[in-house]
Design an enzyme around this catalytic site. Structure first.
Site, PDB file in Angstrom:
ATOM      1  N   GLU A 276       0.828  -1.203   0.000  1.00 35.73           N
ATOM      2  CA  GLU A 276       0.000   0.000   0.000  1.00 35.73           C
ATOM      3  C   GLU A 276       0.870   1.264   0.000  1.00 35.73           C
ATOM      4  OE1 GLU A 276      -3.444   0.329  -0.182  1.00 35.73           O
ATOM      5  OE2 GLU A 276      -3.227  -1.773  -0.745  1.00 35.73           O
ATOM      6  N   TRP A 279       1.744   1.608  -3.427  1.00 37.96           N
ATOM      7  CA  TRP A 279       0.600   2.087  -4.215  1.00 37.96           C
ATOM      8  C   TRP A 279       0.571   3.607  -4.201  1.00 37.96           C
ATOM      9  CZ3 TRP A 279      -2.892   0.464  -7.674  1.00 37.96           C
ATOM     10  CH2 TRP A 279      -4.047   1.239  -7.878  1.00 37.96           C
ATOM     11  N   TRP A 307     -22.001  10.865 -18.987  1.00 35.09           N
ATOM     12  CA  TRP A 307     -22.357  11.102 -17.588  1.00 35.09           C
ATOM     13  C   TRP A 307     -23.654  11.892 -17.492  1.00 35.09           C
ATOM     14  CZ3 TRP A 307     -19.335   8.122 -14.930  1.00 35.09           C
ATOM     15  CH2 TRP A 307     -17.986   7.960 -15.274  1.00 35.09           C
ATOM     16  N   ASN A 342     -10.951   2.894   3.602  1.00 31.06           N
ATOM     17  CA  ASN A 342     -10.678   2.751   2.174  1.00 31.06           C
ATOM     18  C   ASN A 342     -11.650   1.801   1.470  1.00 31.06           C
ATOM     19  OD1 ASN A 342      -8.862   3.415  -0.111  1.00 31.06           O
ATOM     20  ND2 ASN A 342      -8.547   1.200  -0.112  1.00 31.06           N
ATOM     21  N   TRP A 360     -16.856  11.078 -12.260  1.00 27.13           N
ATOM     22  CA  TRP A 360     -15.934  10.826 -11.161  1.00 27.13           C
ATOM     23  C   TRP A 360     -15.341  12.116 -10.606  1.00 27.13           C
ATOM     24  CZ3 TRP A 360     -10.954  12.566 -11.892  1.00 27.13           C
ATOM     25  CH2 TRP A 360     -10.582  12.840 -13.215  1.00 27.13           C
ATOM     26  N   TRP A 383     -10.197   7.886  -7.762  1.00 29.75           N
ATOM     27  CA  TRP A 383     -11.439   8.204  -8.459  1.00 29.75           C
ATOM     28  C   TRP A 383     -11.404   7.772  -9.919  1.00 29.75           C
ATOM     29  CZ3 TRP A 383     -16.175   9.026  -6.919  1.00 29.75           C
ATOM     30  CH2 TRP A 383     -16.377   9.355  -5.589  1.00 29.75           C
TER      31      TRP A 383
END
Length: 477
Positions: A276, A279, A307, A342, A360, A383
């Site tokens: 992580e 990440w 959208w 998360n 988003w 996102w």
């Protein structure tokens, strides 16, 4: 003749431990003038949001106190960074400025311009890395291209030696006898007049010491089961270090070294946690090489995705009134604490982007304003992952079922009951589907659907079908 002072320009590195610029400034053997300049306009459209500014206020206060304990003073200014740096140079006679690098655009371009301008003035300017284990320019594919997928990036960097920790020699530090004018912290107006942030204090110690205490607590127990516990919002199974990382009150080098010292990195929990950290590194790699991504999708074809926008449904999502308990718990946790688990971030973003067909970017902007850990690299990557349009993104056709997600990761509903108290008397069987509860159960729980708690904003199957229909329309366009 005394040695000219060194200006230490703090930005997103508000700590005294493992601070490379600070270490270098001390090694110069000259008096150090610590400076922080509040210049939100220089960040463009992504100036710190309201929750981040609350955290920043506390972080600056703590940094100032830490420096004062060591005989120093943090100089605060507001306005043009270059102008204030030049003014401080003139007032102190400093001939050197050290800082730790930033990677977000337009801030890194601004730093390059400031460095060029000050060097033309005859000032020595040096920048350092205290924010990442691997700076973005140090990792590329075999063809020399930036990584867009996490796993190959992880394989590229995972076996590299950890960068050494910066160890400032505090007994050798010097501070000037006189300081230039400083703006009072309160005058920066980081705290809004309406004190909606009051509940934050019960959840956070936004200081460098608070960061280390949180790391100690996490490594003492939770890290061993992190691979499983990280998905359970009803459990304190995550490190909660993200806001400290965001403002640099702790750095990834400190975390990685402590992990290596205290844990067996072959064990699943510590290994998953380390991944992580990488990440986050990957997020900065993507943002650095694709600086447009906070505003436009990495996969450019998604710019034309069909959208929809509806102010009422967006408001219901923002305030935690969607009728899906796990989603509403997450959105209310965000409002009450400035943070969200998360796993729940993935669930709430899927509902907004897939079921409700909101862009988003709407979610990214809301998170940016309400998260105390609002990090442009991680927020953007997350996102765009949910929107299926970014690096290593989940396919758009993958639609989270908020009911199953709740039942799987909050099985007895304790997370929901903590943040959606109107449902606290519902039995676990119905906590994630209150609309399925018999009238007698609802009466006992004191819940009248549509009044005390909303009906689902959209049926899950209908929302999933609408998302897939939009995808088909997009593909056939």
């Amino acid at each position: 003749m005394p040695t000219p002072a060194t200006i230490l320009w703090f930005r997103k590195d508000l700590r005294l431990a493992d601070n490379s610029a600070l270490e270098a400034a001390i090694e110069r053997g000259a008096p150090i003038v610590p400076v922080f300049i509040w210049a939100p306009e220089e960040a463009g459209d992504w100036a710190p949001g309201a929750a981040s500014k609350w955290w920043l206020h506390q972080a600056l206060a703590g940094l100032g106190e830490s420096l004062q304990e060591r005989g120093g003073k943090l100089i605060l200014r507001e306005g043009s960074s270059l102008q204030h740096l030049r003014d401080i140079i003139a007032k102190t006679g400093a001939r050197r400025i050290y800082w730790n690098r930033r990677y977000e655009s337009p801030l890194r371009e601004l730093d390059a311009e400031i460095k060029r301008s000050l060097r033309e003035d005859g000032v020595e300017v040096e920048s350092f890395n205290s924010s990442l284990l691997n700076e973005p320019h140090t990792a590329a594919t075999g063809s020399g291209q930036p990584y867009k997928v996490y796993t190959p990036y992880w394989k590229k960097v995972k076996d590299r030696e950890l960068p050494v920790l910066a160890e400032p020699d505090w007994p050798a530090v010097q501070f000037p006898e006189r300081y230039p004018q400083s703006t009072p912290l309160e005058a920066l107006n980081l705290l809004p007049k309406v004190q909606w942030y009051r509940s934050f204090y019960a959840h956070w110690d936004p200081s460098e010491a608070g960061a280390m205490k949180r790391l100690d607590t996490f490594l003492a127990a939770a890290v061993e089961n992190y691979d499983c516990a990280r998905d359970r919002p009803d459990d304190d199974g995550t490190s909660c270090l993200s806001p400290y990382l965001q403002w640099g009150q702790i750095g990834p080098r400190q975390i990685a070294h402590r992990l290596k010292q205290q844990c067996d990195l072959r064990a699943k929990g510590p290994q998953v946690y380390l991944k992580e950290i990488y990440w986050r590194e990957f997020a900065y790699n993507v943002l650095y090489h694709f600086p447009h991504t906070p505003d436009t999708p990495l996969r450019e074809e998604y710019t034309d995705f069909p959208w929809e926008h509806d102010a009422a449904t967006l408001k219901a999502w923002q305030t935690g009134h969607t009728g899906y308990p796990i989603v509403d718990a997450g959105m209310r946790q965000l409002w009450q604490t400035g943070w969200m688990h998360n796993r729940v971030r993935m669930i709430v973003s899927s509902l907004l982007v897939k079921h409700l067909l909101h862009n988003w970017q709407e979610g990214a902007k809301w998170f940016w304003d309400t998260l105390v850990d609002a990090d442009l690299a991680s927020n953007t990557l997350g996102w765009q992952w949910s929107g299926g349009c970014g690096a290593d993104a989940a396919p758009y056709f993958r639609v989270f079922n908020p009911i199953i997600q709740g039942q799987k990761f909050d099985p007895d509903g304790s997370y929901v009951k903590r943040f959606v108290p109107e449902l606290k008397k519902l039995p676990a069987k119905y906590i994630h589907t209150p609309w399925e509860a018999p009238d007698g159960v609802l009466d006992y729980a004191g819940v009248e659907l549509g009044k005390d708690y909303p009906e689902p904003i959209i049926d899950h199957q209908a929302g999933r079908a609408r998302a897939l229909a939009a995808l088909d329309q997009f593909k056939s366009a």
